[in-house]
Structures are given as structure tokens and as C-alpha cells.
Design a protein around this motif. Structure first.
Motif, PDB file in Angstrom:
ATOM      1  N   VAL A  15      34.184  43.439  38.538  1.00  7.95           N
ATOM      2  CA  VAL A  15      35.520  43.070  38.993  1.00  7.95           C
ATOM      3  C   VAL A  15      35.434  42.346  40.336  1.00  7.95           C
ATOM      4  O   VAL A  15      36.153  41.371  40.578  1.00  7.95           O
ATOM      5  N   THR A  16      34.530  42.806  41.187  1.00  7.11           N
ATOM      6  CA  THR A  16      34.381  42.186  42.509  1.00  7.11           C
ATOM      7  C   THR A  16      33.942  40.734  42.392  1.00  7.11           C
ATOM      8  O   THR A  16      34.521  39.835  43.017  1.00  7.11           O
ATOM      9  N   ARG A  17      32.913  40.470  41.591  1.00  8.06           N
ATOM     10  CA  ARG A  17      32.431  39.092  41.426  1.00  8.06           C
ATOM     11  C   ARG A  17      33.458  38.230  40.709  1.00  8.06           C
ATOM     12  O   ARG A  17      33.609  37.042  41.015  1.00  8.06           O
ATOM     13  N   ALA A  18      34.169  38.816  39.765  1.00  9.18           N
ATOM     14  CA  ALA A  18      35.207  38.056  39.055  1.00  9.18           C
ATOM     15  C   ALA A  18      36.310  37.641  40.023  1.00  9.18           C
ATOM     16  O   ALA A  18      36.793  36.507  39.986  1.00  9.18           O
ATOM     17  N   ALA A  19      36.714  38.552  40.906  1.00 10.82           N
ATOM     18  CA  ALA A  19      37.752  38.229  41.880  1.00 10.82           C
ATOM     19  C   ALA A  19      37.297  37.133  42.829  1.00 10.82           C
ATOM     20  O   ALA A  19      38.061  36.202  43.139  1.00 10.82           O
ATOM     21  N   ALA A  20      36.051  37.207  43.281  1.00  7.71           N
ATOM     22  CA  ALA A  20      35.527  36.171  44.182  1.00  7.71           C
ATOM     23  C   ALA A  20      35.472  34.825  43.486  1.00  7.71           C
ATOM     24  O   ALA A  20      35.796  33.784  44.073  1.00  7.71           O
ATOM     25  N   ARG A  21      35.075  34.827  42.236  1.00 11.74           N
ATOM     26  CA  ARG A  21      34.992  33.580  41.466  1.00 11.74           C
ATOM     27  C   ARG A  21      36.371  32.953  41.270  1.00 11.74           C
ATOM     28  O   ARG A  21      36.526  31.729  41.319  1.00 11.74           O
ATOM     29  N   LEU A  22      37.386  33.806  41.069  1.00  8.41           N
ATOM     30  CA  LEU A  22      38.742  33.310  40.824  1.00  8.41           C
ATOM     31  C   LEU A  22      39.523  33.095  42.116  1.00  8.41           C
ATOM     32  O   LEU A  22      40.651  32.596  42.082  1.00  8.41           O
ATOM     33  N   ASN A  23      38.933  33.526  43.245  1.00  6.13           N
ATOM     34  CA  ASN A  23      39.586  33.403  44.550  1.00  6.13           C
ATOM     35  C   ASN A  23      40.888  34.192  44.596  1.00  6.13           C
ATOM     36  O   ASN A  23      41.924  33.713  45.079  1.00  6.13           O
ATOM     37  N   VAL A  24      40.837  35.407  44.067  1.00  8.99           N
ATOM     38  CA  VAL A  24      41.973  36.322  44.109  1.00  8.99           C
ATOM     39  C   VAL A  24      41.465  37.665  44.601  1.00  8.99           C
ATOM     40  O   VAL A  24      40.266  37.876  44.781  1.00  8.99           O
ATOM     41  N   THR A  25      42.372  38.613  44.805  1.00  9.55           N
ATOM     42  CA  THR A  25      41.961  39.922  45.282  1.00  9.55           C
ATOM     43  C   THR A  25      41.431  40.779  44.136  1.00  9.55           C
ATOM     44  O   THR A  25      41.809  40.601  42.976  1.00  9.55           O
ATOM     45  N   GLN A  26      40.574  41.725  44.482  1.00  6.39           N
ATOM     46  CA  GLN A  26      40.024  42.618  43.475  1.00  6.39           C
ATOM     47  C   GLN A  26      41.108  43.466  42.805  1.00  6.39           C
ATOM     48  O   GLN A  26      41.094  43.621  41.570  1.00  6.39           O
ATOM     49  N   PRO A  27      42.082  44.005  43.562  1.00  6.42           N
ATOM     50  CA  PRO A  27      43.143  44.787  42.899  1.00  6.42           C
ATOM     51  C   PRO A  27      43.940  43.975  41.874  1.00  6.42           C
ATOM     52  O   PRO A  27      44.357  44.511  40.841  1.00  6.42           O
ATOM     53  N   SER A  28      44.142  42.682  42.134  1.00  7.03           N
ATOM     54  CA  SER A  28      44.913  41.877  41.174  1.00  7.03           C
ATOM     55  C   SER A  28      44.154  41.727  39.864  1.00  7.03           C
ATOM     56  O   SER A  28      44.748  41.734  38.778  1.00  7.03           O
ATOM     57  N   VAL A  29      42.827  41.604  39.942  1.00  2.00           N
ATOM     58  CA  VAL A  29      42.022  41.533  38.721  1.00  2.00           C
ATOM     59  C   VAL A  29      42.081  42.862  37.978  1.00  2.00           C
ATOM     60  O   VAL A  29      42.252  42.908  36.751  1.00  2.00           O
ATOM     61  N   SER A  30      41.941  43.949  38.716  1.00  2.20           N
ATOM     62  CA  SER A  30      41.986  45.276  38.087  1.00  2.20           C
ATOM     63  C   SER A  30      43.334  45.525  37.426  1.00  2.20           C
ATOM     64  O   SER A  30      43.399  46.053  36.305  1.00  2.20           O
ATOM     65  N   ARG A  31      44.418  45.149  38.101  1.00  3.42           N
ATOM     66  CA  ARG A  31      45.752  45.357  37.516  1.00  3.42           C
ATOM     67  C   ARG A  31      45.937  44.513  36.260  1.00  3.42           C
ATOM     68  O   ARG A  31      46.516  44.972  35.263  1.00  3.42           O
ATOM     69  N   SER A  32      45.483  43.261  36.296  1.00  3.22           N
ATOM     70  CA  SER A  32      45.621  42.379  35.132  1.00  3.22           C
ATOM     71  C   SER A  32      44.829  42.917  33.949  1.00  3.22           C
ATOM     72  O   SER A  32      45.299  42.891  32.800  1.00  3.22           O
ATOM     73  N   LEU A  33      43.621  43.404  34.224  1.00  2.00           N
ATOM     74  CA  LEU A  33      42.791  43.944  33.156  1.00  2.00           C
ATOM     75  C   LEU A  33      43.437  45.185  32.558  1.00  2.00           C
ATOM     76  O   LEU A  33      43.499  45.346  31.330  1.00  2.00           O
ATOM     77  N   ALA A  34      43.969  46.067  33.416  1.00  2.00           N
ATOM     78  CA  ALA A  34      44.630  47.274  32.927  1.00  2.00           C
ATOM     79  C   ALA A  34      45.874  46.932  32.106  1.00  2.00           C
ATOM     80  O   ALA A  34      46.155  47.557  31.075  1.00  2.00           O
ATOM     81  N   ALA A  35      46.623  45.917  32.555  1.00  2.00           N
ATOM     82  CA  ALA A  35      47.823  45.504  31.821  1.00  2.00           C
ATOM     83  C   ALA A  35      47.463  44.955  30.449  1.00  2.00           C
ATOM     84  O   ALA A  35      48.145  45.221  29.455  1.00  2.00           O
ATOM     85  N   LEU A  36      46.395  44.179  30.390  1.00  2.00           N
ATOM     86  CA  LEU A  36      45.969  43.607  29.114  1.00  2.00           C
ATOM     87  C   LEU A  36      45.525  44.709  28.164  1.00  2.00           C
ATOM     88  O   LEU A  36      45.870  44.700  26.974  1.00  2.00           O
TER      89      LEU A  36
END
Length: 297
Positions: free
Chosen positions: A31-52
Motif C-alpha cells: 500500500v505504501t509503494r502504491a500510494a507513492a506511485r500514485l502520489n496520494v496518501t496511504q490512507p486514501s489507498v487503504s480506504r479505496s481498497l476497503a471500499a472496493l
């Protein structure tokens, strides 16, 4: 509001970014590397993944260990998500609307000896539609993931949503260590290969233990993920392999000798494409590939 891909739900709406975030996690397995790659925060990636995952009603990522891994459902959904994102990006590519290249995938050997003649003839007959040949190491050569418009596939294809056309058939060959005893034989039966460890490309290859009859299947196998590793393992004396005649012509290796197989069935070589929204030049590609394959070499 940015344009979004909406998946209907009574509880929530899934947007295109949910798919992009999931694909980044699937590729980075972090999640950390994905957030850095997308230039977003780690919590936003985690929330999106949980929502999906909540929307789909299943876990896509196994978080039970220190290292993330896709679940079986996650691996199945990855290909569908990749195809959806690719279709969306392609639809908004203004340059593609003008030149409309035809992307042809293959996992190994392409069209064998007919590859170069096909590319040359296509360039002469269809100069306004570039034909791009891409090697992608998976079972459908990038087709189900939306990375190509069509793919050259070998062996039976049972992937839902794909249409296939038979181009030609190929004989099978054995691949053995160049300085081993089997290399001195002019031809080999399957039974002689079963006595050795058999190297299987489980990612993009077509050979499985089912090629051998019941009671005569290999007792030891070694799995690899692509043609290059397959060749290296055989050259190193770690096992033997089975492929097609095109492999012997196009994938030579100083440590590997190819020999005809006396009792193995031929392999169909197919052109495959997605049933929904196929590239408009597919019919021309099938026709030309069949003509080229029918001509004397």
C-alpha cells in the motif's frame, strides 16, 4: 467532478480511481509503494481498497502476513480491472483515434517462421494501420488485461469472452540439455522425457503433465515463469522440456538441443481477440495470417 467509471450499488458508487488504486497495490504488493506511485496518501489507498472489497463482497488482498499478496479472487479481478482501465484510457486517447494501431501480443515464438512475412506484408497492404508486435508473458499474452487487441496463442483456449481463429498447426519438439545423452538421439518419445524432470512454464506455456498418458506422466517437474527461464533451466541440466517447432527455430540456445517428438499431437496456433469491441482490422489480420501461413516457405 472528474469523469468516473461508475459501478452501480445501492450502498455506494465505485469510481475508476478505485480500480487504479487496486491495480497499483496488485503490482507493487504494498500500500505504501502504491500510494507513492500514485502520489496520494496511504490512507486514501487503504480506504479505496476497503471500499472496493466491500462492494464486491470479497477480499482482494491478503493482509494476514507481513507481505501483501492477492487472494484468488484478487488475481481474477486484476485482469478484469486492468481490461476496464485500459479500455477507458484507450477511449480517451485522441492520438489512437487517428492512427488506430493494432497491437498483437504473443508469449513466445509469435507466428514462428511466418512472423516476418506477416509484418512485411501488413505494412505494404495496410500502411495506415500500424501493426505492433508485443511479447507479454501470460497465458493470453496480455489480451484479457487489455494490453493488446489480439494475441497469438497456442493450444486450447477456454478463457471466457475471447474469440479465436485457427491459423495453422505446429509439431511438438523435445528440448534437452545439449551435452546430455538424449541430445544424441535423432528423435524421442514422450516416455523417455517422463523419466527426467520436466520443466514447465506455468505462466505462458502450454505444456502440462496431461500431455503424457495416465500411468506414464513425469514424476518430477520444475516450474518457471517465462521462455527465457525455461531455456536456462534446460541448458543447466535441471530437466527437459516440450515446445513447438517454432521455438526450436526462434529460441535457440547453445546449451539446448531440440529433437522431434515421435508421439506427441500437433499444437493449434490461434489468433484470439475479445468478443466485445474488437479492433476493426481483426478480420484483415486473420485473412492475411492465413494466406501467409498457406504459402510455401
Amino acid at each position: 467532478m472528474p469523469f468516473s467509471l461508475w459501478l452501480c450499488s445501492t450502498r455506494m458508487s465505485i469510481e475508476l480511481r478505485h480500480l487504479r488504486f487496486f491495480l497499483a497495490v496488485a503490482e507493487e504488493l504494498s500500500v505504501t509503494r502504491a500510494a507513492a506511485r500514485l502520489n496520494v496518501t496511504q490512507p486514501s489507498v487503504s480506504r479505496s481498497l476497503a471500499a472496493l472489497e466491500k462492494h464486491l463482497g470479497t477480499l482482494l488482498v491478503d493482509r494476514s502476513t507481513h507481505h501483501l499478496a492477492l487472494t484468488a479472487e484478487g488475481r481474477a479481478f486484476r485482469d478484469k480491472a486492468a481490461a476496464a482501465v485500459a479500455a477507458f484510457d484507450e477511449a480517451l486517447d485522441a492520438g489512437r483515434l487517428l492512427r488506430a494501431p493494432l497491437r498483437l501480443g504473443h508469449a513466445w515464438a509469435a507466428l514462428g517462421p511466418y512472423t516476418t512475412p506477416l509484418l512485411r506484408r501488413w505494412g505494404h497492404e495496410h500502411p495506415r494501420t500500424p501493426l505492433e508486435l508485443l511479447r507479454i508473458d501470460d497465458r493470453t499474452a496480455g489480451l484479457t488485461r487489455g494490453r493488446v487487441d489480439a494475441a497469438v496463442l497456442r493450444g486450447p483456449v477456454d478463457t471466457p469472452g475471447l474469440v479465436t481463429a485457427l491459423l495453422f498447426t505446429e509439431t511438438r519438439v523435445a528440448a534437452v540439455t545439449a551435452d546430455g545423452p538424449l541430445a544424441a538421439r535423432p528423435a524421442l518419445p514422450l516416455a523417455d522425457l517422463a523419466a527426467e524432470p520436466v520443466v514447465l512454464n506455468t505462466v505462458s506455456g502450454m505444456t502440462t503433465p496431461d500431455l503424457w498418458p495416465h500411468g506414464g506422466r513425469p514424476t518430477h517437474t520444475l516450474t518457471v515463469g517465462n521462455t527465457d527461464d525455461w531455456l536456462t533451466a534446460i541448458a543447466a541440466g535441471r530437466g527437459v522440456g516440450v515446445s513447438t517447432a517454432s521455438t526450436a527455430e526462434l529460441h535457440t540456445h547453445p546449451g539446448v538441443t531440440y529433437r522431434p517428438l515421435t508421439d506427441a499431437p500437433p499444437v493449434p496456433v490461434l489468433l484470439a481477440w475479445r468478443a466485445t469491441a474488437p479492433h476493426p482490422a481483426i478480420a484483415d489480420l486473420v485473412a492475411l495470417a492465413r494466406r501467409v501461413a498457406a504459402e510455401p516457405r
